[in-house]
Design a protein around this motif. Structure first.
Motif, PDB file in Angstrom:
ATOM      1  N   GLN A  21      38.561  -4.716  95.747  1.00  0.00           N
ATOM      2  CA  GLN A  21      37.679  -3.555  95.843  1.00  0.00           C
ATOM      3  C   GLN A  21      37.907  -2.739  97.126  1.00  0.00           C
ATOM      4  OE1 GLN A  21      33.530  -4.630  96.092  1.00  0.00           O
ATOM      5  NE2 GLN A  21      33.964  -6.444  97.313  1.00  0.00           N
ATOM      6  N   PHE A  22      38.539  -3.357  98.134  1.00  0.00           N
ATOM      7  CA  PHE A  22      38.813  -2.607  99.367  1.00  0.00           C
ATOM      8  C   PHE A  22      40.030  -1.694  99.195  1.00  0.00           C
ATOM      9  CE2 PHE A  22      36.638  -6.419 100.936  1.00  0.00           C
ATOM     10  CZ  PHE A  22      35.773  -5.899 101.876  1.00  0.00           C
ATOM     11  N   THR A  23      40.925  -2.088  98.306  1.00  0.00           N
ATOM     12  CA  THR A  23      42.231  -1.440  98.214  1.00  0.00           C
ATOM     13  C   THR A  23      42.081   0.052  97.911  1.00  0.00           C
ATOM     14  OG1 THR A  23      43.023  -3.514  97.336  1.00  0.00           O
ATOM     15  CG2 THR A  23      44.511  -1.650  97.159  1.00  0.00           C
ATOM     16  N   GLY A  24      42.816   0.862  98.681  1.00  0.00           N
ATOM     17  CA  GLY A  24      42.804   2.308  98.459  1.00  0.00           C
ATOM     18  C   GLY A  24      41.628   3.006  99.103  1.00  0.00           C
ATOM     19  N   ARG A  25      40.745   2.256  99.754  1.00  0.00           N
ATOM     20  CA  ARG A  25      39.612   2.893 100.427  1.00  0.00           C
ATOM     21  C   ARG A  25      39.801   2.825 101.937  1.00  0.00           C
ATOM     22  NH1 ARG A  25      34.655  -0.104  97.690  1.00  0.00           N
ATOM     23  NH2 ARG A  25      33.447   1.104  99.176  1.00  0.00           N
ATOM     24  N   SER A  26      39.133   3.719 102.634  1.00  0.00           N
ATOM     25  CA  SER A  26      39.343   3.824 104.074  1.00  0.00           C
ATOM     26  C   SER A  26      38.044   3.603 104.839  1.00  0.00           C
ATOM     27  CB  SER A  26      39.904   5.206 104.407  1.00  0.00           C
ATOM     28  OG  SER A  26      39.832   5.416 105.805  1.00  0.00           O
ATOM     29  N   LYS A  83      30.218  -8.227  90.619  1.00  0.00           N
ATOM     30  CA  LYS A  83      29.409  -7.824  89.450  1.00  0.00           C
ATOM     31  C   LYS A  83      29.957  -6.573  88.771  1.00  0.00           C
ATOM     32  CE  LYS A  83      26.252  -5.015  92.122  1.00  0.00           C
ATOM     33  NZ  LYS A  83      25.193  -4.950  93.057  1.00  0.00           N
ATOM     34  N   ASN A  84      30.788  -5.792  89.495  1.00  0.00           N
ATOM     35  CA  ASN A  84      31.378  -4.601  88.881  1.00  0.00           C
ATOM     36  C   ASN A  84      32.686  -4.918  88.172  1.00  0.00           C
ATOM     37  OD1 ASN A  84      29.296  -3.186  90.133  1.00  0.00           O
ATOM     38  ND2 ASN A  84      30.517  -2.903  91.985  1.00  0.00           N
ATOM     39  N   GLY A  85      33.061  -6.188  88.182  1.00  0.00           N
ATOM     40  CA  GLY A  85      34.281  -6.583  87.490  1.00  0.00           C
ATOM     41  C   GLY A  85      35.552  -6.309  88.278  1.00  0.00           C
ATOM     42  N   VAL A  86      35.410  -5.961  89.568  1.00  0.00           N
ATOM     43  CA  VAL A  86      36.584  -5.734  90.409  1.00  0.00           C
ATOM     44  C   VAL A  86      36.745  -6.948  91.316  1.00  0.00           C
ATOM     45  CG1 VAL A  86      37.697  -4.121  91.992  1.00  0.00           C
ATOM     46  CG2 VAL A  86      35.910  -3.320  90.438  1.00  0.00           C
ATOM     47  N   GLY A  87      37.979  -7.365  91.534  1.00  0.00           N
ATOM     48  CA  GLY A  87      38.224  -8.490  92.426  1.00  0.00           C
ATOM     49  C   GLY A  87      37.606  -8.214  93.784  1.00  0.00           C
ATOM     50  N   VAL A  88      36.991  -9.238  94.366  1.00  0.00           N
ATOM     51  CA  VAL A  88      36.241  -9.025  95.599  1.00  0.00           C
ATOM     52  C   VAL A  88      37.157  -8.563  96.738  1.00  0.00           C
ATOM     53  CG1 VAL A  88      36.328 -11.450  96.277  1.00  0.00           C
ATOM     54  CG2 VAL A  88      34.476 -10.024  97.102  1.00  0.00           C
ATOM     55  N   LEU A  89      38.421  -8.957  96.700  1.00  0.00           N
ATOM     56  CA  LEU A  89      39.360  -8.463  97.705  1.00  0.00           C
ATOM     57  C   LEU A  89      39.960  -7.125  97.267  1.00  0.00           C
ATOM     58  CD1 LEU A  89      41.295 -11.746  98.636  1.00  0.00           C
ATOM     59  CD2 LEU A  89      39.357 -10.718  99.817  1.00  0.00           C
ATOM     60  N   VAL A 117      30.732  -2.262  99.683  1.00  0.00           N
ATOM     61  CA  VAL A 117      31.482  -3.242  98.900  1.00  0.00           C
ATOM     62  C   VAL A 117      30.480  -4.272  98.392  1.00  0.00           C
ATOM     63  CG1 VAL A 117      33.716  -2.986 100.025  1.00  0.00           C
ATOM     64  CG2 VAL A 117      32.023  -4.519 101.008  1.00  0.00           C
ATOM     65  N   ASP A 118      30.804  -4.911  97.260  1.00  0.00           N
ATOM     66  CA  ASP A 118      29.856  -5.845  96.674  1.00  0.00           C
ATOM     67  C   ASP A 118      30.338  -7.278  96.840  1.00  0.00           C
ATOM     68  OD1 ASP A 118      27.775  -4.134  95.569  1.00  0.00           O
ATOM     69  OD2 ASP A 118      29.435  -3.279  94.413  1.00  0.00           O
ATOM     70  N   ALA A 119      29.425  -8.117  97.300  1.00  0.00           N
ATOM     71  CA  ALA A 119      29.739  -9.539  97.434  1.00  0.00           C
ATOM     72  C   ALA A 119      29.695 -10.191  96.062  1.00  0.00           C
ATOM     73  CB  ALA A 119      28.727 -10.211  98.353  1.00  0.00           C
ATOM     74  N   ILE A 120      30.379 -11.339  95.914  1.00  0.00           N
ATOM     75  CA  ILE A 120      30.160 -12.107  94.692  1.00  0.00           C
ATOM     76  C   ILE A 120      28.982 -13.030  94.951  1.00  0.00           C
ATOM     77  CG2 ILE A 120      32.387 -11.935  93.566  1.00  0.00           C
ATOM     78  CD1 ILE A 120      33.271 -14.444  94.885  1.00  0.00           C
ATOM     79  N   SER A 121      28.190 -13.250  93.923  1.00  0.00           N
ATOM     80  CA  SER A 121      26.917 -13.921  94.138  1.00  0.00           C
ATOM     81  C   SER A 121      27.147 -15.329  94.665  1.00  0.00           C
ATOM     82  CB  SER A 121      26.116 -13.967  92.838  1.00  0.00           C
ATOM     83  OG  SER A 121      26.629 -14.958  92.009  1.00  0.00           O
ATOM     84  N   GLY A 122      26.358 -15.697  95.669  1.00  0.00           N
ATOM     85  CA  GLY A 122      26.491 -17.011  96.296  1.00  0.00           C
ATOM     86  C   GLY A 122      27.435 -17.007  97.473  1.00  0.00           C
ATOM     87  N   ALA A 123      28.330 -16.018  97.521  1.00  0.00           N
ATOM     88  CA  ALA A 123      29.336 -16.031  98.586  1.00  0.00           C
ATOM     89  C   ALA A 123      29.199 -14.804  99.477  1.00  0.00           C
ATOM     90  CB  ALA A 123      30.731 -16.096  97.981  1.00  0.00           C
TER      91      ALA A 123
END
Lengths: 208, 224
Positions: free
Chosen positions: A159-164, A151-157, A180-186
């Motif tokens: 969004q992890f990049t660069g975070r620890s 929903k934030n417009g970032v790819g679901v995979l 982290v945000d799930a995509i709806s339904g998944a």
């Protein structure tokens, strides 16, 4: 009538007849086994090569251009990976020549296990995630593997990049301080990926 | 028995999926994209032809009492061969169908044809029986897959047709042609419950049409 039944029984238990049955089955099994041996001989090398290629391609996604050396998966590390959730599944660890680790985990998704390679760089940040294989629902769980935007417009995979997740700050889905945000339904598939990333982070932190 | 009659039986009047209601497990599980449906159909057909021929050749050697055990060993042998060959040469299909390739062993179409046909007939007719029943299975599976894919995701040719870079036929990984706008499909249909629903409707329609044509034939017969 009863005499007939007894006679039948005797025929069935005739050792010669039983041996004949067993013999024929054994011969059939032996021929089939020989055939399988031949086919396996023809295909084994190619299958191993394809698998190695596939793994290499997935490793290159998380650490482009790096070379990888396998690291032993010890029971302690498996226990550590399973600490948060026993179904995280630590499969393999590779040390990247550029620093950091590529860690293969198999968390349980909606339809069985996913096979995910998580890259954790030397600082503990997620360098990349590559979903090698999965059997999630077409059109729902598969969207996660395709890195569809949340929903934030970032790819679901992405969004992890660069975070620890080092220092106990594990990723949590849709809530928490390291969210982290799930995509709806998944949600289930996203949670599976998150568990995998957390397990990989714990292992990478331990390895230092 | 001639080939045309066998073919008609295999595909329509005695279709393994739609009339005999055999092989439900693979039908429901893999009929999610055209690639999967077609691939499973072809693999099962290959196994069916091979096992039918071998069982037919051995029909006078295999004792009646252990025939099922012998059938299973022969079928499992061929399935494992196909599994290994796919892994080595068509990895995309092997990945996409996953565990359903080894599960061809327990596809009741194959054991059913071994028991009902190959064990009683010569190798040539048995091979033709395997081919025609296999075609019937493939046709039913392909139609069901295409229908589920279209209704469920609004797509056609998933895994097989790639239009992202001009029209190409590829093996696996392609997205298919998005016929309806994205998000329009009834995604329930691509899921297991939707599989039961669509298969039920498919069987009902075919049964209705078959019965109608039978009635017509009977009427013709009566007017004669």
């Amino acid at each position: 009538m009863s005499g007939e039944a007894v006679k039948k029984e005797k025929v069935q238990l005739d050792p010669k007849y039983l041996l004949k049955l067993a013999g024929i089955l054994t011969v059939i099994c032996a021929i089939v086994a020989a055939l399988l041996g031949v086919v396996n001989g023809v295909t084994a090398d190619r299958i191993a090569e394809l698998q190695a290629q596939k793994q290499q391609a997935a490793l290159q996604v998380v650490f482009p251009g790096a070379e990888f050396t396998p690291v032993d998966v010890t029971d302690d590390l498996v226990a550590l990976a399973g600490q948060e959730n026993a179904e995280s599944g630590l499969e393999a660890i590779f040390a990247a020549s550029t620093g950091g680790y590529a860690i293969e985990v198999t968390p349980t998704g909606f339809n069985g296990r996913l096979n995910v390679i998580v890259g954790i760089d030397a600082e503990g940040n997620v360098a990349g995630i590559s979903v090698v294989s999965h059997s999630e629902t077409a059109g729902i769980g598969t969207e996660v593997a395709k890195n569809k935007p949340n929903k934030n417009g970032v790819g679901v995979l992405d969004q992890f990049t660069g975070r620890s997740a080092f220092g106990g700050s594990l990723f949590t889905v849709n809530s928490g301080s390291n969210q982290v945000d799930a995509i709806s339904g998944a949600t289930i598939t996203t949670k599976a990926i998150t568990r995998g990333v957390n397990a990989a982070s714990l292992v990478a932190e331990q390895l230092g | 028995m001639n080939f045309g009659k066998q073919l008609k039986e295999g595909v329509i009047t005695n279709n393994p999926v739609l009339v005999q209601i055999l092989g439900m497990c693979p039908t429901l599980a893999v009929s999610t994209s055209l690639f999967n449906g077609l691939g499973m159909g072809i693999c099962a057909t290959l196994v069916l032809i091979c096992s039918n021929v071998v069982i037919s050749l051995l029909r006078n050697i295999i004792p009646n009492k252990v025939r099922i055990a012998a059938f299973i060993v022969i079928i499992a042998g061929f399935v494992t061969c196909i599994d290994l060959l796919l892994k080595a040469f068509v990895p995309a299909l092997s990945e996409s169908l996953g565990v359903f390739i080894p599960l061809i062993v327990v596809n009741c179409i194959i054991l059913g044809r071994a028991e009902a046909f190959a064990y009683k007939n010569g190798p040539v007719v048995s091979a033709l029986d395997g081919l025609t029943q296999g075609i019937g299975f493939t046709v039913a599976l392909t139609i069901l897959s295409a229908a589920r894919e279209f209704i469920g995701a609004g797509k056609f040719g998933g895994g097989l047709i790639d239009v992202s870079n001009g029209f190409r036929i590829v093996l696996g990984g392609a997205d298919g042609i998005q016929v309806l706008p994205e998000g329009v499909g009834a995604s329930l249909i691509t899921q297991p419950a939707g599989g039961f629903l669509s298969l039920g409707i498919f069987i009902a329609v075919v049964t209705f049409l078959l019965r109608k044509s039978e009635e017509k034939a009977a009427k013709k017969e009566a007017t004669k």
